[in-house]
Every structure is written in structure tokens, then in C-alpha cells.
Design an enzyme around this catalytic site. Structure first.
Site: not given
Ligand code: SF4
Length: 339
Positions: A90, A103, A110, A114, A117, A160-161, A216-217, A291, A334
Site C-alpha cells: 500500500e 508515504c 514486515c 510492532c 502496527c 516494512g522496515e 522510539l515510543h 491510530n 501510521c
Molecule cells: S511497518 Fe514499521 S511500525 Fe510496522 S511492524 Fe514494521 S517496523 Fe514496526
């Protein structure tokens, strides 16, 4: 194969291996990246034989849009694309007056997991090629051109990272940055990472002008590990040491992302702990109320609490912005991207 997977020198090698002069590669490059042609038929300055051969081997639109949603205010659009092997990603375009930020995704799924997410909840499928990253940008650049708009910023914050797919992500940025082509300024890119210290150091050593944002969070390892499993491997001290190295090497400011979650990381005490961690570091905190996603029960912090958090940080000398949530109604905010 996608034309966006080639850089200019490989394109030159290719056309010369077909006994065409090297300048044909430049013409193709300009057609793709400056004129934003969407079909080989538009490359009328190429001899028909070359055009036909390019068309038989390379696609100029390798992404197939399969769904498109627009937020109720019309300012955010999310497009799901099917890739050549059937995986989906996406991409989100956000409009702010005449500014348009895109974006983009760097992976299908991923591996970082997290908990808040949606992409993390779906797991890792595969890395995107540099061409698949570039193609997302070109797709939207063409659409915007029809509306007489231009992209102003690109954030690698979608699925993704990006530092887990470092080489392809940087190649894509370099290709889009090329002045003889798309010419998108390095400073208008932002890469957002969960914080992989080795990659932050590598990025610092390359002294790129691209902006860096770190998710960071949380200001303590226990809370951060409960949100970002990667923190069990690379704790806050390691991440922040790499951030200090980055600032020392580049002189550039880091943005720290902070998803404000009610009762978890949004207290004045957390703000103080964060300020203590960041003291002396050239940085800025971007706080954004969480979100929602179906796989996580945490709730967004109220505007009131978000402002208390911000004020506490600023009292300690750490600049902070509380960002507006965008595109929530179409799950384009996000951490909400999943297919
Ligand atoms: S896309 Fe970003 S926030 Fe989501 S799991 Fe991967 S690293 Fe974490």
C-alpha cells in the site's frame, strides 16, 4: 522486468549490447523520469525497433492498482498495488494545501512485529526491489502531473522496515534523486526506522542528506520491548548510542516518533524520562496519538494529555510537535497499512 530496476549505467550497457548508441539510454531515462511516460508508445524519439524491444522486456507500470480509498475530507488517498508475483503493498498520498507527501512501502509485510502496527501483525512476506519502491513514486507523480501538482516530500514509512531492506531502499532513493532524471532532492526524503543500530551507523557513515526518523515510543526498555519486539535485541541504550553517532557524523537533526497510547507511554513521567534520555541530542519529537488497528487494544491519547506530554518535553528543552492524525477512516494512518 520493471524499467525502474535499472540505473542509468545498466541501461547504457543494455542498449549498447543491442547495438544502439549509448545516448538512447539517456533518452529512455528522460522519458521515464522527466516526462513520466506511462507507455512505450510515448517514446516517439526512439526508433521503432528499440521501442518494441524495450516494450517486450520492460514494463513502465509494474504495479497494478487493485484498490483505492479516499478519506472523507478528500485529502488522503491510499492505493493497494499488486506486484508481479501477486504480493500486495500500500502507498498513501497526503495533501496539505499545495504540498503533497507520499508515504511509500519498502517491503511486503514486515518482520519487526510492532504490536500496534497492522503491517507488523501481518508478518513478513518479502523485500521490495529498488524498482518496486521507485515505481510507487512514479505512479503517483504521473497522477499528480495530470492535476498540475507535484510531489513535495517522500517518506519511507509505509509497509516494512526500510533498514531491513537497506540496499534496495538506498538504490531507489539514489535513482529518484538523480538530477538527470527525476531529480527529487535528498532532503525531501525521510526514512523512518524502528532503530537498527548497525544500519543507523552505516547510514551516518554514508553522510546522506536524507532525513532520519526513529520510532522510539517508550523511554524504558520494559515498555519499549512490550511494544517493539526488536527492542529485546537492540535496547534503548544501543539505539540512542547509534543516534548520537549519527548526529556527530552528519550534524543533522533526528526525529523521534512517538505513538501516544493512553495510559502506556503518554504520562508526564514518561515525558520526563524521555527528556532525560534525549538531553544534549540534536533532535525533535513527533508525537502522534495512536491510530487504531484491529489487532491491538491500546487507545489513542486524548488531545489534552498529548499537549501535557508535549509541554513537559518542551519545558526540558526538547522540541516536540503533536501531529494531526490523517486518513484514519481509510486505515491509511501510521501503522495501519495491511492488505
Ligand atoms: S511497518 Fe514499521 S511500525 Fe510496522 S511492524 Fe514494521 S517496523 Fe514496526
Amino acid at each position: 522486468m520493471s524499467i525502474y530496476d535499472l540505473d542509468l549505467s545498466s541501461l547504457e550497457e543494455l542498449v549498447t549490447s543491442w547495438d544502439a548508441p549509448a545516448y538512447r539510454a539517456k533518452q529512455i531515462w528522460e522519458g521515464v523520469y522527466q516526462h513520466l511516460y506511462a507507455s512505450w508508445d510515448e517514446f516517439t524519439n526512439l526508433p521503432t525497433s528499440l521501442r518494441v524491444r524495450m516494450a517486450s522486456e520492460f514494463s513502465v507500470e509494474p504495479l497494478e492498482p487493485v484498490a483505492r480509498l479516499e478519506s472523507s475530507d478528500g485529502q488522503t488517498q491510499k492505493t493497494a498495488f499488486r506486484l508481479e508475483d501477486g504480493q500486495q503493498i500500500e502507498t498513501v498520498a497526503m495533501r496539505y494545501a499545495r504540498r503533497v507527501t507520499l508515504c511509500i512501502s519498502s517491503q511486503a509485510g514486515c518482520a519487526m512485529g510492532c504490536v500496534f502496527c497492522a503491517t507488523g501483525q501481518m508478518g513478513f512476506r518479502r523485500h521490495l526491489s529498488s524498482g518496486e519502491i521507485v515505481a510507487q513514486v512514479l505512479h503517483f507523480a504521473r497522477e499528480l502531473k495530470l492535476k498540475e501538482l507535484k510531489l513535495t516530500n517522500i517518506v519511507v514509512m509505509g509497509m516494512g522496515e526500510p533498514f531491513h531492506n537497506y540496499g534496495n531502499t538506498m538504490q531507489a532513493i539514489d535513482r529518484l534523486n538523480d538530477r538527470a532524471g527525476f531529480g527529487f532532492g535528498a532532503r525531501r526524503f525521510t526514512i523512518s526506522t524502528v532503530g537498527l543500530p548497525d544500519m543507523i551507523r552505516r547510514f551516518a557513515d554514508e553522510k546522506r542528506q536524507v532525513n532520519l526518523a526513529i520510532s522510539l515510543h517508550a523511554a524504558d526498555d520494559k515498555t519499549r520491548s512490550s511494544m517493539l519486539p526488536v527492542n529485546r535485541k537492540y535496547d534503548l541504550e544501543q539505539v540512542l548510542a547509534a543516534c548520537k553517532y549519527y548526529v556527530a557524523q552528519t550534524g543533522r537533526r533526528i526525529t523521534f516518533e512517538w505513538a501516544l497510547i493512553d495510559g502506556l507511554n503518554d504520562s508526564v513521567e514518561q515525558a520526563r524520562a524521555l527528556a532525560a534520555r534525549l538531553r544534549g541530542l540534536l533532535c525533535h519529537v513527533n508525537a502522534i496519538p495512536l491510530n487504531p488497528t484491529t489487532g491491538y487494544s491500546g487507545k489513542a491519547t486524548s488531545r489534552e494529555r498529548a499537549l501535557l506530554f508535549k509541554n513537559e518535553l518542551e519545558r526540558a528543552g526538547i522540541p516536540c510537535t503533536v501531529r494531526l492524525r490523517r486518513g484514519i477512516d481509510i486505515a491509511a494512518g501510521c501503522g495501519q497499512l495491511a492488505v
